[in-house]
Design a protein around this motif. Structure first.
Motif, PDB file in Angstrom:
ATOM      1  N   ILE A  88       0.837  -1.207   0.000  1.00 29.75           N
ATOM      2  CA  ILE A  88       0.000   0.000   0.000  1.00 29.75           C
ATOM      3  C   ILE A  88       0.872   1.257   0.000  1.00 29.75           C
ATOM      4  CG2 ILE A  88      -1.681   1.333   1.345  1.00 29.75           C
ATOM      5  CD1 ILE A  88      -2.885  -1.403   2.188  1.00 29.75           C
ATOM      6  N   ALA A  89       1.915   1.249   0.842  1.00 33.80           N
ATOM      7  CA  ALA A  89       2.810   2.405   0.905  1.00 33.80           C
ATOM      8  C   ALA A  89       3.457   2.642  -0.460  1.00 33.80           C
ATOM      9  CB  ALA A  89       3.885   2.189   1.964  1.00 33.80           C
ATOM     10  N   SER A  90       3.872   1.571  -1.112  1.00 33.96           N
ATOM     11  CA  SER A  90       4.590   1.765  -2.366  1.00 33.96           C
ATOM     12  C   SER A  90       3.633   2.178  -3.489  1.00 33.96           C
ATOM     13  CB  SER A  90       5.422   0.536  -2.714  1.00 33.96           C
ATOM     14  OG  SER A  90       4.791  -0.263  -3.638  1.00 33.96           O
ATOM     15  N   VAL A  91       2.367   1.714  -3.433  1.00 33.90           N
ATOM     16  CA  VAL A  91       1.396   2.164  -4.435  1.00 33.90           C
ATOM     17  C   VAL A  91       1.110   3.655  -4.251  1.00 33.90           C
ATOM     18  CG1 VAL A  91      -1.004   1.972  -5.214  1.00 33.90           C
ATOM     19  CG2 VAL A  91       0.326  -0.085  -4.801  1.00 33.90           C
ATOM     20  N   PHE A  92       1.015   4.075  -2.977  1.00 33.40           N
ATOM     21  CA  PHE A  92       0.771   5.483  -2.683  1.00 33.40           C
ATOM     22  C   PHE A  92       1.904   6.360  -3.231  1.00 33.40           C
ATOM     23  CE2 PHE A  92       1.299   9.140   0.185  1.00 33.40           C
ATOM     24  CZ  PHE A  92       0.085   9.768  -0.039  1.00 33.40           C
ATOM     25  N   LEU A  93       3.149   5.937  -2.961  1.00 34.07           N
ATOM     26  CA  LEU A  93       4.304   6.678  -3.490  1.00 34.07           C
ATOM     27  C   LEU A  93       4.336   6.628  -5.017  1.00 34.07           C
ATOM     28  CD1 LEU A  93       7.112   5.642  -0.980  1.00 34.07           C
ATOM     29  CD2 LEU A  93       6.192   7.951  -1.330  1.00 34.07           C
ATOM     30  N   ALA A  94       3.929   5.486  -5.576  1.00 30.29           N
ATOM     31  CA  ALA A  94       3.922   5.346  -7.032  1.00 30.29           C
ATOM     32  C   ALA A  94       2.945   6.326  -7.674  1.00 30.29           C
ATOM     33  CB  ALA A  94       3.563   3.916  -7.433  1.00 30.29           C
ATOM     34  N   LEU A  95       1.821   6.566  -6.966  1.00 27.62           N
ATOM     35  CA  LEU A  95       0.857   7.539  -7.483  1.00 27.62           C
ATOM     36  C   LEU A  95       1.487   8.929  -7.529  1.00 27.62           C
ATOM     37  CD1 LEU A  95      -1.968   8.294  -8.448  1.00 27.62           C
ATOM     38  CD2 LEU A  95      -2.706   8.405  -6.078  1.00 27.62           C
ATOM     39  N   LEU A  96       2.204   9.285  -6.464  1.00 28.44           N
ATOM     40  CA  LEU A  96       2.893  10.584  -6.437  1.00 28.44           C
ATOM     41  C   LEU A  96       3.956  10.657  -7.541  1.00 28.44           C
ATOM     42  CD1 LEU A  96       3.489  11.240  -2.631  1.00 28.44           C
ATOM     43  CD2 LEU A  96       1.872  12.390  -4.163  1.00 28.44           C
ATOM     44  N   LEU A  97       4.687   9.555  -7.709  1.00 24.05           N
ATOM     45  CA  LEU A  97       5.740   9.490  -8.718  1.00 24.05           C
ATOM     46  C   LEU A  97       5.154   9.695 -10.112  1.00 24.05           C
ATOM     47  CD1 LEU A  97       8.883   8.477  -8.840  1.00 24.05           C
ATOM     48  CD2 LEU A  97       7.861   6.451  -9.825  1.00 24.05           C
ATOM     49  N   SER A  98       4.084   8.955 -10.369  1.00 25.96           N
ATOM     50  CA  SER A  98       3.491   9.004 -11.694  1.00 25.96           C
ATOM     51  C   SER A  98       2.823  10.354 -11.957  1.00 25.96           C
ATOM     52  CB  SER A  98       2.512   7.841 -11.840  1.00 25.96           C
ATOM     53  OG  SER A  98       1.344   8.214 -12.445  1.00 25.96           O
ATOM     54  N   LEU A  99       2.202  10.920 -10.890  1.00 23.42           N
ATOM     55  CA  LEU A  99       1.585  12.245 -11.019  1.00 23.42           C
ATOM     56  C   LEU A  99       2.641  13.295 -11.372  1.00 23.42           C
ATOM     57  CD1 LEU A  99      -0.877  14.246 -10.348  1.00 23.42           C
ATOM     58  CD2 LEU A  99       0.203  14.442  -8.126  1.00 23.42           C
ATOM     59  N   THR A 100       3.774  13.255 -10.665  1.00 21.26           N
ATOM     60  CA  THR A 100       4.832  14.235 -10.909  1.00 21.26           C
ATOM     61  C   THR A 100       5.417  14.058 -12.309  1.00 21.26           C
ATOM     62  OG1 THR A 100       5.341  13.975  -8.575  1.00 21.26           O
ATOM     63  CG2 THR A 100       6.857  15.297  -9.865  1.00 21.26           C
ATOM     64  N   PHE A 101       5.614  12.797 -12.679  1.00 18.07           N
ATOM     65  CA  PHE A 101       6.137  12.503 -14.010  1.00 18.07           C
ATOM     66  C   PHE A 101       5.190  13.036 -15.092  1.00 18.07           C
ATOM     67  CE2 PHE A 101       6.799   9.437 -17.574  1.00 18.07           C
ATOM     68  CZ  PHE A 101       8.096   9.802 -17.877  1.00 18.07           C
ATOM     69  N   SER A 102       3.887  12.794 -14.920  1.00 13.17           N
ATOM     70  CA  SER A 102       2.894  13.282 -15.877  1.00 13.17           C
ATOM     71  C   SER A 102       2.874  14.804 -15.916  1.00 13.17           C
ATOM     72  CB  SER A 102       1.492  12.773 -15.518  1.00 13.17           C
ATOM     73  OG  SER A 102       1.408  11.395 -15.742  1.00 13.17           O
ATOM     74  N   PHE A 103       3.024  15.416 -14.741  1.00 19.23           N
ATOM     75  CA  PHE A 103       3.022  16.877 -14.665  1.00 19.23           C
ATOM     76  C   PHE A 103       4.207  17.442 -15.459  1.00 19.23           C
ATOM     77  CE2 PHE A 103       3.902  20.987 -12.559  1.00 19.23           C
ATOM     78  CZ  PHE A 103       2.641  21.560 -12.634  1.00 19.23           C
ATOM     79  N   ILE A 104       5.377  16.814 -15.294  1.00 20.60           N
ATOM     80  CA  ILE A 104       6.556  17.264 -16.043  1.00 20.60           C
ATOM     81  C   ILE A 104       6.321  17.104 -17.546  1.00 20.60           C
ATOM     82  CG2 ILE A 104       8.995  16.777 -16.524  1.00 20.60           C
ATOM     83  CD1 ILE A 104       9.315  16.067 -13.566  1.00 20.60           C
ATOM     84  N   LEU A 105       5.771  15.948 -17.933  1.00 21.28           N
ATOM     85  CA  LEU A 105       5.454  15.738 -19.351  1.00 21.28           C
ATOM     86  C   LEU A 105       4.512  16.832 -19.847  1.00 21.28           C
ATOM     87  CD1 LEU A 105       4.742  11.914 -19.853  1.00 21.28           C
ATOM     88  CD2 LEU A 105       6.601  13.250 -20.824  1.00 21.28           C
ATOM     89  N   GLY A 106       3.485  17.126 -19.028  1.00 16.66           N
ATOM     90  CA  GLY A 106       2.470  18.102 -19.410  1.00 16.66           C
ATOM     91  C   GLY A 106       3.049  19.490 -19.597  1.00 16.66           C
ATOM     92  N   ILE A 107       3.900  19.930 -18.631  1.00 18.63           N
ATOM     93  CA  ILE A 107       4.420  21.292 -18.747  1.00 18.63           C
ATOM     94  C   ILE A 107       5.502  21.404 -19.821  1.00 18.63           C
ATOM     95  CG2 ILE A 107       3.816  21.977 -16.383  1.00 18.63           C
ATOM     96  CD1 ILE A 107       6.759  21.688 -15.636  1.00 18.63           C
ATOM     97  N   SER A 108       5.898  20.262 -20.416  1.00 17.49           N
ATOM     98  CA  SER A 108       6.819  20.350 -21.555  1.00 17.49           C
ATOM     99  C   SER A 108       6.153  21.142 -22.684  1.00 17.49           C
ATOM    100  CB  SER A 108       7.209  18.957 -22.051  1.00 17.49           C
ATOM    101  OG  SER A 108       6.127  18.353 -22.728  1.00 17.49           O
ATOM    102  N   ALA A 109       4.819  21.273 -22.622  1.00 17.14           N
ATOM    103  CA  ALA A 109       4.100  22.076 -23.616  1.00 17.14           C
ATOM    104  C   ALA A 109       4.501  23.549 -23.539  1.00 17.14           C
ATOM    105  CB  ALA A 109       2.591  21.926 -23.436  1.00 17.14           C
ATOM    106  N   LEU A 110       5.144  23.964 -22.449  1.00 18.96           N
ATOM    107  CA  LEU A 110       5.628  25.343 -22.350  1.00 18.96           C
ATOM    108  C   LEU A 110       6.784  25.577 -23.316  1.00 18.96           C
ATOM    109  CD1 LEU A 110       5.556  25.735 -18.453  1.00 18.96           C
ATOM    110  CD2 LEU A 110       4.158  27.022 -20.072  1.00 18.96           C
ATOM    111  N   TRP A 111       7.468  24.496 -23.684  1.00 18.42           N
ATOM    112  CA  TRP A 111       8.605  24.613 -24.604  1.00 18.42           C
ATOM    113  C   TRP A 111       8.284  24.068 -26.000  1.00 18.42           C
ATOM    114  CZ3 TRP A 111       9.245  23.409 -19.460  1.00 18.42           C
ATOM    115  CH2 TRP A 111      10.101  24.256 -18.722  1.00 18.42           C
ATOM    116  N   VAL A 112       7.611  22.895 -26.016  1.00 23.84           N
ATOM    117  CA  VAL A 112       7.354  22.216 -27.283  1.00 23.84           C
ATOM    118  C   VAL A 112       5.895  22.426 -27.666  1.00 23.84           C
ATOM    119  CG1 VAL A 112       7.654  20.041 -28.506  1.00 23.84           C
ATOM    120  CG2 VAL A 112       8.869  20.438 -26.369  1.00 23.84           C
ATOM    121  N   VAL A 113       5.648  22.810 -28.915  1.00 22.67           N
ATOM    122  CA  VAL A 113       4.274  23.086 -29.328  1.00 22.67           C
ATOM    123  C   VAL A 113       3.455  21.802 -29.384  1.00 22.67           C
ATOM    124  CG1 VAL A 113       2.792  24.069 -31.091  1.00 22.67           C
ATOM    125  CG2 VAL A 113       5.023  25.099 -30.622  1.00 22.67           C
TER     126      VAL A 113
END
Lengths: 264, 263
Positions: free
Chosen positions: B145-170
């Motif tokens: 459970i602890a590792s799934v919880f951390l994995a959610l944070l990991l994946s959320l942050t990773f997705s957020f970084i991917l998403g804000i790449s739109a600030l540089w790449v059209v």
């Protein structure tokens, strides 16, 4: 409409789709990369499986890769033809653009099936053909006009069968209006076509070989090339495909006769 | 904190509208597992074993890893990139909470509904039909459970970084599909790492994607226990912290470039 006018209209569909696609040229590259990656992952997972066993239900690694390649050939072509078309039927119904389509001089089924081609999907095709050919050569299959013809014929049957099942699912849209969820289910069910028919048993066997015979789609051409397809099963697959297409088309017509415009 | 609670509540209401879709999407992600599972059954029928997995462990892995992966995948990269491109982002910049915090609360809300809409019915079905996938021990379950919880944070942050790449790449959206396939494969969402050759496994162990499915599942199956499990959790937390730092750095850099035309 005569065959030549169908061809002429289809050529126009290709041109229009290509023009639309050229606005997003980067997309081509990315879809291609996506296809390559997806392909590599599939091949990697299946190959890794065979590190631990010599055969699965009578299929060696090369035979399994032939099936995978064949399945990708059909998927690539059917996605290019129908992915942006059949999936839009619910949208056509919801926003009333079906009215417009019905008033076109082109038969409506032809239009909703082929008007918007997804050409980047074809990026997968060379890879899939390469994998199939590579696997076939590794197995030591002799290519003769007879088995190449049989392969192409059964590929076409598989494509027809997939089209018929897809159309039936999307035609439900005329009654259910929102079937985007059902379309998702359809697409994920289609990922099962790449497995040998022997791995299905019990309920899944009945469901996927008789009720909704998706297992036949890729297994039949692979068997044809492996010289495992006898005449009775070829006849059976042909009959099943023709029957499915006829039922799907009849169902579409019936749905149209019940269709009342969404206004607009 | 109250602000984020409000965002969470709004997110709940929004996500609840889509509870049926969540359920269908879940079923849709489970169907492809049938083929893989049937294949495993046939492999084991031939008397083979794979890297010390019993058939029941391997089937458990196949199903539970898919559940875990769909639970931790957020898909917010698409929405973040959209909001950057269509100018919606400006709206959030004027609000009294951070954009990342907004997504944290929204994803928390969505995942709450997701749990109710999918995992609860499965739990009830498993209880009724008395088929429990290889039951883990209490400590394994806690680590899982602890590792799934951390994995959610990991994946959320990773997705957020991917998403804000739109600030540089059209045009970045199409790359997201690529990242998804790669994360699935490298995360061990299809098959456990042990199925692959040793050289591939070493590469997979170096990357953070292993926390999205393989590591939680190794805990669930009791293959990763006590000290080793704690070390894995520490490593996961370190990756989460690292990615969060990186995302906040990129966010500040990216915002300087951000312009909205019109209003």
């Amino acid at each position: 409409m005569s065959t030549s006018s169908y061809l002429r209209v289809f050529r126009r569909f290709v041109t229009l789709s290509l023009t639309r696609e050229m606005n997003y040229r980067v997309n081509f590259l990315v879809v291609f990369l996506d296809a390559v990656l997806f392909f590599v992952v599939n091949v990697a997972v299946f190959s890794a499986l065979y590190l631990h066993t010599a055969e699965v239900s009578g299929w060696t690694r090369e035979q399994m890769l032939l099936l995978l390649g064949t399945d990708q050939v059909i998927t690539s072509v059917s996605f290019a033809l129908f992915m942006d078309n059949l999936s839009r039927i619910p949208t056509y119904v919801r926003d009333g653009s079906l009215d417009l389509i019905l008033s076109k001089p082109v038969p409506s089924l032809f239009y909703v099936s082929l008007a918007r081609l997804n050409l980047p999907s074809l990026a997968n095709l060379p890879l899939a053909l390469f994998l199939s050919a590579w696997a076939a050569l590794r197995i030591g299959i002799d290519f003769t006009p007879a088995n190449v013809f049989l392969y192409l014929l059964t590929l076409a049957l598989g494509l027809g069968l997939q089209f018929a099942i897809w159309l039936t699912v999307m035609t439900l849209a005329i009654w259910l209006v929102n079937v985007s969820d059902i379309h998702e289910l359809f697409l994920s069910t289609m990922t099962l076509t790449k497995y040998p028919e022997q791995v299905f048993s019990g309920v899944s066997k009945v469901l996927f070989t008789y009720v909704v015979p998706i297992v036949l789609i890729a297994n039949t051409p692979a068997k044809a090339l492996l010289n495992r397809l006898n005449f009775p099963s070829l006849a059976e697959v042909s009959l099943v495909t023709v029957a499915w297409v006829m039922v799907a088309v009849a169902f579409w017509r019936r749905a149209l006769s019940h269709y009342t415009s969404a206004g607009g | 904190m109250r602000k984020y609670l409000t965002v969470y509540k709004m997110g709940l209401a929004g996500a609840f509208e889509y509870r049926a879709s969540f359920f269908f999407a879940f079923i849709g992600s489970v169907i492809p597992l049938l083929g893989m599972s049937f294949l495993w059954v046939r492999v084991y029928a031939g008397g083979n074993t794979i890297a010390g997995f019993t058939l029941s462990q391997l089937l458990t892995y196949t199903v539970v890893s898919r559940i875990v992966f769909s639970l931790v995948a957020t898909g917010i990269e698409f929405e973040v990139a959209d909001e950057i491109r269509n100018g919606q982002l400006a709206k959030y910049l004027m609000r009294p909470y951070s954009y990342f915090g907004h997504w944290l609360a929204t994803v928390a809300a969505r995942k709450s509904v997701y749990l109710l809409a999918t995992i609860l019915p499965i739990g009830v079905l498993a209880f009724i039909s008395r088929t429990y996938p290889s039951a883990p021990s209490v400590s394994s379950l806690l680590a899982f459970i602890a590792s799934v919880f951390l994995a959610l944070l990991l994946s959320l942050t990773f997705s957020f970084i991917l998403g804000i790449s739109a600030l540089w790449v059209v045009e970045s959206t199409s790359l997201f599909f690529l990242a998804d396939v790669a994360a699935n494969f490298l995360g061990g969402a299809f098959v456990p790492f042990e199925v692959f050759p040793a050289s591939v496994q070493r590469l997979m162990h170096l990357l953070p994607f292993k926390y999205l499915a393989y590591i939680p599942l190794s805990m669930y199956l009791g293959r990763l226990q006590s000290a080793a499990a704690l070390w894995a959790l520490a490593g996961e937390a370190a990756w989460v912290a690292g990615l969060m730092l990186m995302s906040s750095y990129l966010w500040r850099r990216g915002l300087r470039r951000y312009t909205v035309e019109g209003g």
